[in-house]
Motif scaffolding. Structure first.
Motif, short mmCIF file in Angstrom:
data_model
loop_
_atom_site.label_atom_id
_atom_site.label_comp_id
_atom_site.label_asym_id
_atom_site.label_seq_id
_atom_site.Cartn_x
_atom_site.Cartn_y
_atom_site.Cartn_z
N LEU A 244 40.48 4.71 -6.17
CA LEU A 244 41.30 4.76 -5.32
C LEU A 244 41.90 3.44 -4.75
N ASP A 245 41.16 2.21 -4.99
CA ASP A 245 41.70 1.22 -4.25
C ASP A 245 41.23 -0.25 -4.99
N GLU A 246 42.33 -1.14 -5.31
CA GLU A 246 42.11 -2.25 -5.95
C GLU A 246 40.89 -3.19 -5.62
N SER A 247 40.85 -3.29 -4.22
CA SER A 247 39.70 -4.03 -3.42
C SER A 247 38.32 -3.34 -3.67
N ALA A 248 38.29 -2.11 -3.41
CA ALA A 248 36.97 -1.33 -3.87
C ALA A 248 36.55 -1.41 -5.21
N GLY A 249 37.73 -1.30 -5.98
CA GLY A 249 37.38 -1.46 -7.51
C GLY A 249 36.78 -2.96 -8.01
N ARG A 250 37.30 -4.07 -7.26
CA ARG A 250 36.90 -5.28 -7.59
C ARG A 250 35.58 -5.64 -7.01
N LEU B 279 40.31 -2.04 -10.10
CA LEU B 279 40.82 -0.57 -9.99
C LEU B 279 40.67 0.03 -11.48
N ALA B 280 39.64 1.04 -11.41
CA ALA B 280 39.23 1.55 -12.81
C ALA B 280 39.59 3.15 -12.88
N ALA B 281 39.99 3.22 -14.06
CA ALA B 281 40.31 4.92 -14.21
C ALA B 281 38.78 5.52 -14.36
N SER B 282 38.93 6.71 -13.53
CA SER B 282 37.75 7.62 -13.91
C SER B 282 37.30 7.84 -15.30
N GLY B 283 36.06 8.15 -15.77
CA GLY B 283 35.81 8.32 -17.22
C GLY B 283 36.36 9.62 -17.52
N ILE C 52 46.11 5.92 -12.54
CA ILE C 52 44.71 5.78 -12.12
C ILE C 52 44.62 6.49 -10.41
N ILE C 53 45.26 5.96 -9.70
CA ILE C 53 45.09 6.47 -8.11
C ILE C 53 45.62 7.83 -8.38
N ASP C 54 46.69 8.41 -8.85
CA ASP C 54 47.04 9.63 -8.72
C ASP C 54 46.14 10.67 -9.38
N PHE C 55 45.46 10.23 -10.59
CA PHE C 55 44.18 11.14 -11.01
C PHE C 55 43.17 11.09 -10.10
N ALA C 56 42.67 10.05 -9.75
CA ALA C 56 41.55 9.98 -8.76
C ALA C 56 42.11 10.71 -7.57
N GLU C 57 43.05 10.76 -6.94
CA GLU C 57 43.16 11.55 -5.66
C GLU C 57 43.03 13.02 -5.90
N GLU C 58 43.15 13.57 -6.88
CA GLU C 58 43.08 14.86 -7.25
C GLU C 58 41.92 15.36 -7.89
N PHE C 59 41.22 14.35 -8.68
CA PHE C 59 40.01 14.82 -9.64
C PHE C 59 38.83 14.08 -9.11
N ASP C 60 38.80 12.77 -8.99
CA ASP C 60 37.63 11.98 -8.72
C ASP C 60 38.09 10.93 -7.69
#
Length: 156
Positions: free
Chosen positions: A43-49, A56-60, A29-37
């Motif tokens: 990018l961050d578990e606490s921000a996701g919560r 921590l959520a995958a981008s759509g 999830i983080i690798d994809f987000a760093e490159e595309f979203d």
């Protein structure tokens, strides 16, 4: 001799193709987000919560890419697919969270030979992807072109 490939005639309405399963890791999830979203909830578990996503959520878009990979592995790689003219719709119904296992199926809705492109047929699919709790995370429909095994007779 190579394996026979699925052709247009193999995609009859009602036929289902299983997708997955695929467990989605936090690192992916983080690798994809760093490159595309690069939004905080990807990018961050606490921000996701702290977001409406609950973790921590995958981008759509990541969910869509995972679905595409599952579809390729299920039937596209073993077919004579000629590509797709687009996507009719794609809905992200629930977030895919780190640790979720997604799976589903693609169902053939209709299939027709193309008059404008002899030897090619158009197959319309409905795709449904669920998490491990049976909750729908992604719903989509699109058409894909396949080569006909049996060329159509030209009208007289």
């Amino acid at each position: 001799m190579s394996d026979p490939k699925l052709a247009f005639e193999d995609f009859q309405p009602g036929r289902r193709f299983a997708l997955g399963p695929k467990t989605v890791t936090a690192a992916e999830i983080i690798d994809f987000a760093e490159e595309f979203d690069p939004q905080p909830m990807h990018l961050d578990e606490s921000a996701g919560r702290a977001s409406i996503l609950g973790g921590l959520a995958a981008s759509g878009w990541h969910t869509s890419a995972l679905f595409m990979r599952m579809m390729a592995e299920s039937f596209l790689i073993g077919s004579n697919s000629q590509g797709a003219p687009g996507v009719d719709f794609m809905e992200w119904r629930r977030p895919v969270l780190a640790g979720d296992t997604i799976s589903g199926y693609s169902t053939v809705l209709e299939a027709r030979p193309l008059r404008s492109r002899p030897g090619i047929g158009m197959v319309k699919f409905r795709h449904e992807v669920e998490n491990q709790n049976g909750e729908l995370v992604c719903l989509a429909e699109n058409s894909i072109m396949f080569v006909l095994q049996e060329p159509q007779e030209k009208p007289a």
